[in-house]
Design an enzyme around this catalytic site. Structure first.
Site, PDB file in Angstrom:
ATOM      1  N   GLU A   1      -3.923   2.422  -6.674  1.00 24.69           N
ATOM      2  CA  GLU A   1      -2.813   1.659  -6.117  1.00 24.69           C
ATOM      3  C   GLU A   1      -2.443   0.493  -7.046  1.00 24.69           C
ATOM      4  OE1 GLU A   1      -1.220   2.973  -3.923  1.00 24.69           O
ATOM      5  OE2 GLU A   1      -2.221   3.304  -2.013  1.00 24.69           O
TER       6      GLU A   1
ATOM      7  N   ASP B   1      -9.325  12.906  -5.993  1.00 26.62           N
ATOM      8  CA  ASP B   1      -9.672  11.946  -4.945  1.00 26.62           C
ATOM      9  C   ASP B   1      -9.964  12.638  -3.616  1.00 26.62           C
ATOM     10  OD1 ASP B   1      -7.045  12.781  -4.606  1.00 26.62           O
ATOM     11  OD2 ASP B   1      -6.153  10.829  -4.998  1.00 26.62           O
TER      12      ASP B   1
ATOM     13  N   ASP C   1       4.953   4.338  -4.936  1.00 28.21           N
ATOM     14  CA  ASP C   1       4.718   3.015  -5.553  1.00 28.21           C
ATOM     15  C   ASP C   1       4.203   3.152  -6.995  1.00 28.21           C
ATOM     16  OD1 ASP C   1       2.107   3.897  -5.195  1.00 28.21           O
ATOM     17  OD2 ASP C   1       1.500   2.258  -3.864  1.00 28.21           O
TER      18      ASP C   1
ATOM     19  N   HIS D   1       1.657   5.091  -8.093  1.00 28.56           N
ATOM     20  CA  HIS D   1       0.221   5.313  -8.307  1.00 28.56           C
ATOM     21  C   HIS D   1      -0.086   6.733  -8.766  1.00 28.56           C
ATOM     22  CE1 HIS D   1      -0.047   6.514  -3.828  1.00 28.56           C
ATOM     23  NE2 HIS D   1      -0.479   7.561  -4.486  1.00 28.56           N
TER      24      HIS D   1
HETATM   25  C1  GLP Z   1      -1.462  10.836  -2.639  1.00 32.17           C
HETATM   26  C2  GLP Z   1      -2.405  11.425  -3.683  1.00 32.17           C
HETATM   27  C3  GLP Z   1      -1.766  11.450  -5.053  1.00 32.17           C
HETATM   28  C4  GLP Z   1      -0.383  12.068  -4.973  1.00 32.17           C
HETATM   29  C5  GLP Z   1       0.483  11.255  -4.041  1.00 32.17           C
HETATM   30  C6  GLP Z   1       1.907  11.783  -3.936  1.00 32.17           C
HETATM   31  O1  GLP Z   1      -1.439   9.466  -2.686  1.00 32.17           O
HETATM   32  N1  GLP Z   1      -3.631  10.700  -3.744  1.00 32.17           N
HETATM   33  O2  GLP Z   1      -2.605  12.178  -5.945  1.00 32.17           O
HETATM   34  O3  GLP Z   1       0.190  12.107  -6.261  1.00 32.17           O
HETATM   35  O4  GLP Z   1      -0.127  11.306  -2.748  1.00 32.17           O
HETATM   36  O5  GLP Z   1       1.937  12.886  -3.091  1.00 32.17           O
HETATM   37  P1  GLP Z   1       3.194  13.802  -2.816  1.00 32.17           P
HETATM   38  O6  GLP Z   1       3.160  14.838  -3.875  1.00 32.17           O
HETATM   39  O7  GLP Z   1       2.926  14.376  -1.457  1.00 32.17           O
HETATM   40  O8  GLP Z   1       4.390  12.959  -2.865  1.00 32.17           O
END
Ligand code: GLP
Length: 261
Positions: A143, A67, A136, A138
Site C-alpha cells: 500500500e 499475497d 491506489d 499498489h
Molecule cells: C488486490 C491484490 C493485488 C491486485 C489488486 C487489484 O489488492 N492484492 O495483487 O493487483 O487487488 O485487483 P483487481 O485486478 O481485482 O483490480
C-alpha cells in the site's frame, strides 16, 4: 518500462498468457510469480486452454503467489489460495506441492514471512512475476507508503483497497484488514515483471506508475527501476498516458525488427 497496449481486456489476458507460456516452453521448470484479483482471470483461463488444447506442460513448474489475507483458511472462498485453485491450479498439471502462497492462518507471522522469502530463494528466484495494480497504485498489497526495499511482511490494507475488494466479499466489514504480502524489494528481484492492467478505473494509477515519479506513494512506480518490466494494458487503462502513441510506435518497430530477423 516496455509498454504494450492492446485493444481490450481479453487481448491483454491473452498477451500475458503468451509471455508466461513462452517462458514455460523455454524453461519447463520455470518459477512463476502469480497474482490474484479480477485482472489476471483471463490470463489464467488462457493458460488453462493452452494446457488442454496445446499440451502446455506445468509438471515441473513452481509457483509463488504475491499475497494472502491474514485469517482466511485455504478453503475460504475469498482466500487467494482458493482463488488460485479454482482459476488455475486444479485445471492444469502443476503438482500441488509446487504451488506456494503465504499461510493466512499462521500463528507466527514473522517466521512465515521469512520462510516464504527462503522458499523463493531456494527455488532459484522468480522468473516472471505477474502483477495487477490497485486503484491506489499498489502492487501485491504494498500500500502507499510501503518501503520500496520491503520484503515479505504483514501489511494493513487501506480503506480504498478494502472498498475495492469488498465486491468479492459482499460487504466491506467482511474484508480482512491485514494481509501477508511479498515486498516491493522481493518483487523487484524477479527476472521479469509483467504488470497487467485493464479498464478505465485503472487509468490514473497506470499513468502514475509508468510516467510518474518513482515514489512509495504509488508502489507500482518501483517497476521503473526494474530492467525487464513490461506493462500490458488495454486501451481503457492506457487512456491517460502522455506517451501512448510513442509506446505503440515502439512496439511496431520492435515487431518489424523481429520480422526482419
Ligand atoms: C488486490 C491484490 C493485488 C491486485 C489488486 C487489484 O489488492 N492484492 O495483487 O493487483 O487487488 O485487483 P483487481 O485486478 O481485482 O483490480
Amino acid at each position: 518500462m516496455r509498454v504494450v497496449i492492446v485493444e481490450d481486456a481479453e487481448a491483454a489476458g491473452r498477451r500475458a498468457a503468451e509471455e508466461i507460456a513462452d517462458l514455460v516452453r523455454r524453461k519447463p521448470n520455470a518459477v512463476l510469480g502469480l497474482a490474484t484479483g479480477g485482472t489476471p482471470v483471463r490470463c489464467y483461463h488462457e493458460l488453462v486452454r493452452m494446457h488442454r488444447e496445446e499440451g502446455l506442460d506445468f509438471s515441473q513448474v513452481h509457483t509463488f503467489n504475491l499475497d494472502e489475507y491474514l485469517g482466511l483458511a485455504p478453503d475460504h472462498p475469498q482466500s487467494y489460495r482458493y482463488f488460485m485453485q479454482s482459476h488455475l491450479f486444479q485445471h492444469i498439471n502443476v503438482p500441488q506441492e509446487n504451488t506456494h502462497l503465504p499461510d493466512g492462518l499462521t500463528k507466527d507471522v514473522d517466521a512465515t514471512c521469512q520462510q516464504y522469502e527462503e522458499q523463493i530463494r531456494s527455488a532459484g528466484g522468480i522468473d516472471i512475476q505477474l502483477l495487477g495494480i490497485g486503484s491506489d497504485g499498489h502492487i501485491a498489497f504494498n500500500e502507499p507508503g510501503s518501503s520500496l526495499a520491503s520484503r515479505t511482511r504483514l501489511k494493513s490494507l487501506t480503506a480504498e483497497t478494502i472498498r475495492d475488494n469488498a465486491r468479492f466479499f459482499g460487504s466491506e466489514a467482511d474484508v480482512p484488514q491485514l494481509a501477508i504480502t511479498t515486498g516491493v524489494g522481493t518483487i523487484l528481484e524477479s527476472r521479469v515483471c509483467l504488470m497487467l492492467a485493464t479498464g478505465q478505473q485503472k487509468a490514473t494509477a497506470v499513468r502514475e506508475a509508468i510516467e510518474g515519479a518513482v515514489s512509495a506513494r504509488v508502489t507500482a512506480s518501483a517497476l521503473q527501476l526494474h530492467p525487464q518490466s513490461i506493462a500490458v494494458l488495454d486501451e481503457a487503462a492506457a487512456a491517460e498516458l502522455d506517451f501512448a502513441d510513442y509506446y505503440r510506435r515502439a512496439e511496431q518497430l520492435r515487431e518489424s525488427l523481429r520480422g526482419a530477423s
